[in-house]
Design a protein around this motif. Structure first.
Motif, PDB file in Angstrom:
ATOM      1  N   TYR A  86       0.823  -1.206   0.000  1.00 24.40           N
ATOM      2  CA  TYR A  86       0.000   0.000   0.000  1.00 24.40           C
ATOM      3  C   TYR A  86       0.853   1.250   0.000  1.00 24.40           C
ATOM      4  N   HIS A  93      -4.655   2.931  -0.465  1.00 23.43           N
ATOM      5  CA  HIS A  93      -4.997   2.109  -1.621  1.00 23.43           C
ATOM      6  C   HIS A  93      -3.786   1.293  -2.046  1.00 23.43           C
ATOM      7  N   TYR A 123       0.352  -1.775  -9.408  1.00 19.34           N
ATOM      8  CA  TYR A 123      -1.073  -1.627  -9.676  1.00 19.34           C
ATOM      9  C   TYR A 123      -1.316  -0.301 -10.378  1.00 19.34           C
ATOM     10  N   ARG A 125      -4.865   2.357 -11.711  1.00 22.27           N
ATOM     11  CA  ARG A 125      -6.302   2.569 -11.596  1.00 22.27           C
ATOM     12  C   ARG A 125      -6.947   2.356 -12.961  1.00 22.27           C
ATOM     13  N   ASP A 126      -7.900   1.421 -13.020  1.00 22.97           N
ATOM     14  CA  ASP A 126      -8.553   1.148 -14.308  1.00 22.97           C
ATOM     15  C   ASP A 126      -9.700   2.134 -14.552  1.00 22.97           C
ATOM     16  N   ARG A 127     -10.418   1.941 -15.640  1.00 25.70           N
ATOM     17  CA  ARG A 127     -11.464   2.904 -16.010  1.00 25.70           C
ATOM     18  C   ARG A 127     -12.661   2.867 -15.053  1.00 25.70           C
ATOM     19  N   TYR A 128     -12.754   1.818 -14.228  1.00 25.39           N
ATOM     20  CA  TYR A 128     -13.824   1.732 -13.233  1.00 25.39           C
ATOM     21  C   TYR A 128     -13.362   2.219 -11.864  1.00 25.39           C
ATOM     22  N   ASN A 129     -12.212   2.821 -11.818  1.00 29.02           N
ATOM     23  CA  ASN A 129     -11.627   3.391 -10.610  1.00 29.02           C
ATOM     24  C   ASN A 129     -11.192   2.319  -9.597  1.00 29.02           C
ATOM     25  N   ASN A 130     -10.889   1.128 -10.103  1.00 24.84           N
ATOM     26  CA  ASN A 130     -10.374   0.046  -9.269  1.00 24.84           C
ATOM     27  C   ASN A 130      -8.869  -0.067  -9.472  1.00 24.84           C
ATOM     28  N   TYR A 131      -8.173  -0.438  -8.398  1.00 23.52           N
ATOM     29  CA  TYR A 131      -6.737  -0.668  -8.506  1.00 23.52           C
ATOM     30  C   TYR A 131      -6.514  -2.133  -8.881  1.00 23.52           C
ATOM     31  N   VAL A 132      -5.874  -2.345 -10.016  1.00 22.96           N
ATOM     32  CA  VAL A 132      -5.668  -3.700 -10.549  1.00 22.96           C
ATOM     33  C   VAL A 132      -4.209  -3.868 -10.964  1.00 22.96           C
TER      34      VAL A 132
END
Length: 199
Positions: A86, A93, A123, A125-132
């Protein structure tokens, strides 16, 4: 006053020395490794193996760990897992993950385990605002790279060592507190039955 300051400095230095002693080291392949041998005098290899396998089963229920090998004959276990890292900020995040391999070998009254093959994946941030995880980008932790600068690398090495130490403490606690103590085979008392004495 000077004695108190000197005492505080000695305590702080001893803690730093202990932390450095119990950190990741390089193995003969040039890979970072966290290696421990633990004595468990009360237990034979069979009990240690069964309890260790139960522990592996418990941590594999979390999606961050998977058992990849088990062998009852050689009393060895292998698994792979990930540690999520993190960013230090107000909004906590994930900023990446560290993949590792956990190996364990068991004998009567002792076992050894080691974590190695540490690989960092950042990681984003993807287009859905998730960290992947950023697929296709990863770095081994043996030296700085494009993915990891030296400061980040040292941070992840320290986090990995802390994680390995905590995992080892959980394993030891689980083995020593779960199940019935079975004495080692060579210390089992043999009962002699005398049939000539009658009932």
């Amino acid at each position: 006053m000077n004695k108190i300051i000197a005492l505080i400095c000695c305590i702080a230095l001893s803690k730093v020395a202990l932390a450095q002693k119990d950190s990741l080291a390089l193995d003969d392949r040039g890979k970072y490794i966290y290696y421990k041998v633990v004595s468990m005098d009360k237990y034979n290899a069979d009990v240690l193996y069964k309890r260790s396998l139960n522990f592996f089963d418990i941590i594999s229920k979390d999606k961050s760990f998977k058992i990849t090998g088990q062998n009852a004959k050689t009393t060895s276990l292998t698994g792979t897992g990930i540690l999520i890292t993190y960013k230090p900020s107000l909004a906590k995040h994930p900023d990446g993950k560290v993949a590792y391999t956990l190996k364990m070998e068991i004998k009567d009254a002792k076992y050894r385990y080691w974590l190695t093959d540490f690989v960092y994946t950042p990681y984003f941030r993807d287009r859905y605002n998730n960290y992947v995880p950023d697929k296709g980008i990863s770095a081994t932790m043996e030296k700085p790279s494009k993915v990891l600068n030296e400061k980040e690398l040292n941070k992840y090495i320290d986090e990995s060592a802390l994680f390995a130490r905590q995992l080892g403490e959980k394993l030891k606690k689980y083995i020593s507190t779960n199940g019935i103590v079975v004495p080692k085979k060579d210390t089992v008392a043999k009962k002699v039955i005398h049939i000539d004495k009658g009932f």
